[in-house]
Design a protein around this motif. Structure first.
Motif, mmCIF file in Angstrom:
data_model
loop_
_atom_site.group_PDB
_atom_site.id
_atom_site.type_symbol
_atom_site.label_atom_id
_atom_site.label_comp_id
_atom_site.label_asym_id
_atom_site.label_seq_id
_atom_site.Cartn_x
_atom_site.Cartn_y
_atom_site.Cartn_z
ATOM 1 N N TYR A 98 -3.487 4.987 13.248
ATOM 2 C CA TYR A 98 -4.218 4.046 14.105
ATOM 3 C C TYR A 98 -5.050 4.791 15.139
ATOM 4 O O TYR A 98 -6.225 4.473 15.375
ATOM 5 C CB TYR A 98 -3.245 3.100 14.805
ATOM 6 N N ALA A 99 -4.440 5.776 15.790
ATOM 7 C CA ALA A 99 -5.119 6.510 16.855
ATOM 8 C C ALA A 99 -6.380 7.196 16.335
ATOM 9 O O ALA A 99 -7.427 7.202 17.010
ATOM 10 C CB ALA A 99 -4.167 7.532 17.472
ATOM 11 N N ASP A 100 -6.307 7.756 15.135
ATOM 12 C CA ASP A 100 -7.460 8.448 14.564
ATOM 13 C C ASP A 100 -8.608 7.491 14.300
ATOM 14 O O ASP A 100 -9.776 7.784 14.637
ATOM 15 C CB ASP A 100 -7.059 9.151 13.261
ATOM 16 N N PHE A 101 -8.318 6.335 13.723
ATOM 17 C CA PHE A 101 -9.382 5.376 13.423
ATOM 18 C C PHE A 101 -9.940 4.738 14.699
ATOM 19 O O PHE A 101 -11.142 4.471 14.790
ATOM 20 C CB PHE A 101 -8.882 4.302 12.466
ATOM 21 N N ILE A 102 -9.065 4.484 15.666
ATOM 22 C CA ILE A 102 -9.530 3.922 16.939
ATOM 23 C C ILE A 102 -10.425 4.929 17.655
ATOM 24 O O ILE A 102 -11.455 4.579 18.243
ATOM 25 C CB ILE A 102 -8.328 3.510 17.814
ATOM 26 N N ALA A 103 -10.053 6.213 17.606
ATOM 27 C CA ALA A 103 -10.868 7.255 18.234
ATOM 28 C C ALA A 103 -12.233 7.372 17.550
ATOM 29 O O ALA A 103 -13.272 7.525 18.213
ATOM 30 C CB ALA A 103 -10.127 8.590 18.180
ATOM 31 N N ARG A 140 -3.626 1.692 2.749
ATOM 32 C CA ARG A 140 -3.342 1.382 4.147
ATOM 33 C C ARG A 140 -4.506 1.766 5.070
ATOM 34 O O ARG A 140 -4.765 1.109 6.082
ATOM 35 C CB ARG A 140 -2.069 2.114 4.585
ATOM 36 N N ASP A 141 -5.213 2.824 4.711
ATOM 37 C CA ASP A 141 -6.351 3.240 5.532
ATOM 38 C C ASP A 141 -7.384 2.127 5.666
ATOM 39 O O ASP A 141 -8.024 1.979 6.715
ATOM 40 C CB ASP A 141 -7.022 4.474 4.921
ATOM 41 N N SER A 188 0.852 -1.183 0.000
ATOM 42 C CA SER A 188 0.000 0.000 0.000
ATOM 43 C C SER A 188 0.888 1.233 0.000
ATOM 44 O O SER A 188 2.015 1.190 0.485
ATOM 45 C CB SER A 188 -0.896 0.018 1.249
ATOM 46 N N PRO A 189 0.392 2.362 -0.508
ATOM 47 C CA PRO A 189 1.208 3.578 -0.488
ATOM 48 C C PRO A 189 1.445 4.063 0.934
ATOM 49 O O PRO A 189 0.570 3.936 1.803
ATOM 50 C CB PRO A 189 0.367 4.584 -1.281
ATOM 51 N N THR A 190 2.643 4.594 1.183
ATOM 52 C CA THR A 190 2.941 5.177 2.483
ATOM 53 C C THR A 190 2.255 6.530 2.588
ATOM 54 O O THR A 190 1.743 7.082 1.617
ATOM 55 C CB THR A 190 4.447 5.367 2.660
ATOM 56 N N ILE A 214 -9.161 -3.066 11.228
ATOM 57 C CA ILE A 214 -8.718 -3.634 12.499
ATOM 58 C C ILE A 214 -9.132 -2.746 13.668
ATOM 59 O O ILE A 214 -9.481 -3.244 14.750
ATOM 60 C CB ILE A 214 -7.185 -3.880 12.498
ATOM 61 N N ALA A 215 -9.136 -1.423 13.472
ATOM 62 C CA ALA A 215 -9.539 -0.504 14.543
ATOM 63 C C ALA A 215 -11.002 -0.721 14.917
ATOM 64 O O ALA A 215 -11.350 -0.797 16.108
ATOM 65 C CB ALA A 215 -9.307 0.939 14.105
ATOM 66 N N GLU A 216 -11.857 -0.831 13.917
ATOM 67 C CA GLU A 216 -13.281 -1.022 14.199
ATOM 68 C C GLU A 216 -13.553 -2.387 14.809
ATOM 69 O O GLU A 216 -14.429 -2.534 15.671
ATOM 70 C CB GLU A 216 -14.088 -0.829 12.912
#
Length: 477
Positions: free
Chosen positions: A275-280, A236-237, A211-213, A243-245
Motif C-alpha cells: 500500500y505504502a509504495d502505491f500511495i507514494a 492484488r497489485d 489473488s496470489p499472496t 484504491i491508492a490512486e
C-alpha cells in the motif's frame, strides 16, 4: 571343452538377458511412476455418493450450511445417504421452493440428479464455519455454473458433480489439500489453499477465487515447474493500485493511516509496504500510526485519536474476513472524521448490515459489479441470470467463483483429465468467458484484467434496493 564353451555362452546369454530385463523393468517402473502422477486420475468416474468422506465434506448426504436447514432439506440428505435419489431430488426441489437463495440445496439437487452417472467431479472449499455469508456467496457462483452446464448437456456429454468441503479453521485447509490431491475421482478444486506446492507436485488443478499472496508470487517467480494453481481474481497489485490512486489523486487525501490484521506479522508488513509504495507513487504517504485489529488490547478509539494526531486525512481498512467486525468498530469510532476506504475483502452483506451509516461513503475496490458490464450479453448476462436464479443481485465473490468454474468447464472441453485441463489452462491462447468478461492467465497463473471501485450509499426511495439493509454498493463512475 565344447561343453565348457557352451556353458560359458549360456551364462553370457543369461547375463545379457538379465541386464535387458532389468533395463526394461527400470523403464517400465519409471514410466509407471510417471503415469501414477500424470494419468492415474483420468475421469470420468462414478459419483459414488456413499464413499466415505472426511467430516465436513459432502456431495449431498450432509447438511453443512445448517443456517439454511429445512425439513425438506433434511429429508433430502437422508434420502441421498440411503441411495434414494428420486426422493432426494423431490425434497431438494421442495426446499429450494421455500428458500431459493440456498446454494447448497441447488448443488445437492444437481448431484442427486446424476448420482448414478459417470461424472466429472470438482471439489469446492468454502469457509462455512469461518465466514458464512462469504461461503454462501462463493457457493452460489459454483452452483450457478454447475446448474447451467448440466442443463446444457454437460461437458463432452458428462455432467458435473460438486463436492463441498466446509472449513471452520484455517489449519483444516492444509488437511483438505492433502486429501484432495490423493482423491483419484477429482479433476479440479475451487477454493483457497494453504500449499501451492502439493497441487503442483501431485498434478491437480486448483482455481483460487482470490489473488496470489506476496509469497505465492515469489514462489511463482522462483519455480520453473508445471503450474497447476491459477487465480480467478486479478492480482492484488491491481486492487492496491486502484484504491491508492483514487485516495490520492481523486479524493486529494495525501496522508493515509492503514489499519491491518497483524496476526501474521510478516504478511501484514508486506501488505502495508505494498500500500505504502502505491500511495507514494500516487503522491501521498502512509502515516506511522500502528493499527493491529488482532491485538488483544486493541481499542478503536485510541487508534482514531492517534491517527488524527499523526496528521491522517484518510483511513484505509484491510481486515481479514473474520475481522470485519473489528474494522466496522473502527469506522463507527471514526464518526466521519477521516475519509474511509477499504480492501476488497470488506465487500459483503456483513459490512452493510452492521456498518449502516457508520460506513456510509467507504470506497472499496472489487473485481465485478452488477452495473459495470450490464450491457454484456443483453438481458442474458451473468447478473441477469443470477437475479432470476437467486431472487436478487449477487456479489463479486459470487461472480469470481462463477468465473473459476467457467475456467474449469472451458478447460475440460479440451480434454477431461487432470493433465489435459492443466495443459489447456497453461496455453497462452486460452480464454474463457465469465461474469467479469474474458478470462485469461499470465504464465504464472495470475488473472489478467482490471478492477472497479464501489461506494456504500443509502438506497434511494425511488429505486429498488438489492440489499435488505437499506444500503447498497454503488459503482463509482
Amino acid at each position: 571343452m565344447n561343453n565348457k564353451k557352451e556353458n560359458i555362452r549360456l551364462l553370457v546369454s543369461l547375463g545379457i538377458a538379465g541386464v535387458m530385463v532389468a533395463g526394461i523393468l527400470f523403464i517400465v517402473g519409471r514410466f509407471s511412476s510417471s503415469i501414477s502422477k500424470n494419468a492415474m486420475y483420468d475421469p470420468p468416474s462414478p459419483l459414488l455418493p456413499n464413499s466415505p468422506f472426511p467430516e465436513g465434506v459432502s456431495l449431498g448426504a450432509k447438511i453443512l450450511v445448517t443456517a439454511d436447514k429445512t425439513a425438506d432439506k433434511e429429508a433430502g440428505v437422508q434420502a441421498f445417504a440411503s441411495n434414494d435419489f428420486a426422493t432426494a431430488v423431490t425434497k431438494f426441489q421442495s426446499s429450494l421452493q421455500s428458500n431459493r437463495n440456498d446454494p447448497e440445496s441447488l448443488i445437492y439437487l444437481n448431484n442427486a440428479k446424476i448420482a448414478k452417472s459417470q461424472v466429472l467431479k470438482v471439489a469446492v472449499i468454502a469457509p462455512i464455519g469461518l465466514t458464512l455469508n462469504e461461503a454462501k456467496e462463493l457457493l452460489r457462483g459454483v452452483a450457478q455454473a454447475q446448474d447451467e452446464v448440466n442443463n446444457s448437456g454437460g461437458i463432452k456429454g458428462l455432467p458435473l458433480a460438486i463436492q463441498i468441503a466446509s472449513v471452520d479453521k484455517f489449519d483444516k485447509i492444509k488437511e483438505l489439500d492433502d486429501q484432495f490431491v490423493k482423491d483419484s475421482s477429482l479433476v479440479a478444486v475451487v477454493g483457497f489453499g494453504r500449499d501451492e506446492k502439493i497441487y503442483n507436485d501431485k498434478g491437480l488443478v486448483r482455481i483460487s477465487p482470490g489473488s496470489p499472496t506476496t509469497q505465492s508470487r515469489q514462489d511463482q517467480t522462483q519455480s520453473g515447474q508445471t503450474r497447476y494453481v491459477f487465480y480467478a481474481s486479478p492480482d492484488r497489485d491491481n486492487f492496491t493500485q486502484a484504491i491508492a490512486e483514487y485516495i490520492v489523486k481523486k479524493e486529494r487525501r495525501t496522508n493515509v493511516a492503514i489499519c491491518l490484521d497483524s496476526a501474521q506479522a510478516e504478511r501484514s508488513q508486506a501488505i502495508k509496504k505494498q500500500y505504502a509504495d502505491f500511495i507514494a507513487k500516487a503522491g501521498g504517504k502512509v502515516t506511522d500510526t500502528e493499527c493491529n485489529l488482532s491485538a488483544q488490547n486493541f481499542r478503536a478509539s485510541d487508534f482514531i485519536t492517534k491517527a488524527i494526531t499523526d496528521g491522517a486525512e484518510a483511513l484505509l481498512l484491510n481486515p481479514r474476513p473474520d475481522k470485519i467486525d473489528a474494522a466496522i468498530d473502527v469506522a463507527r469510532e471514526n464518526k466521519g472524521r477521516l475519509a474511509l476506504f477499504g480492501s476488497q475483502q470488506m465487500y459483503g452483506e456483513k459490512l452493510l448490515k452492521f456498518g449502516q451509516g457508520d460506513v456510509k461513503g467507504i470506497v472499496l475496490p472489487v473485481p465485478w459489479h452488477q452495473n459495470a458490464n450490464n450491457n454484456a450479453g443483453g438481458n442474458n448476462s451473468f447478473g441477469d441470470k443470477a437475479i432470476k436464479l437467486w431472487g436478487g443481485q449477487v456479489s463479486p465473490r459470487t461472480a469470481i467463483a462463477y468465473d473459476a468454474m467457467q475456467v474449469i468447464i472451458a478447460g475440460l472441453k479440451e480434454g477431461i483429465t487432470r493433465q489435459s485441463l492443466q495443459k489447456a489452462l497453461s496455453n497462452p491462447n486460452f480464454s474463457a468467458t465469465g461474469a467479469t468478461g474474458k478470462i485469461q492467465f499470465s504464465p504464472s497463473g495470475q488473472r489478467q484484467g482490471g478492477v472497479f471501485l464501489v461506494k456504500v450509499e443509502p438506497c434511494e426511495s425511488s429505486q429498488s434496493c438489492s440489499s435488505s439493509t437499506g444500503y447498497n454498493f454503488v459503482l463509482v463512475q
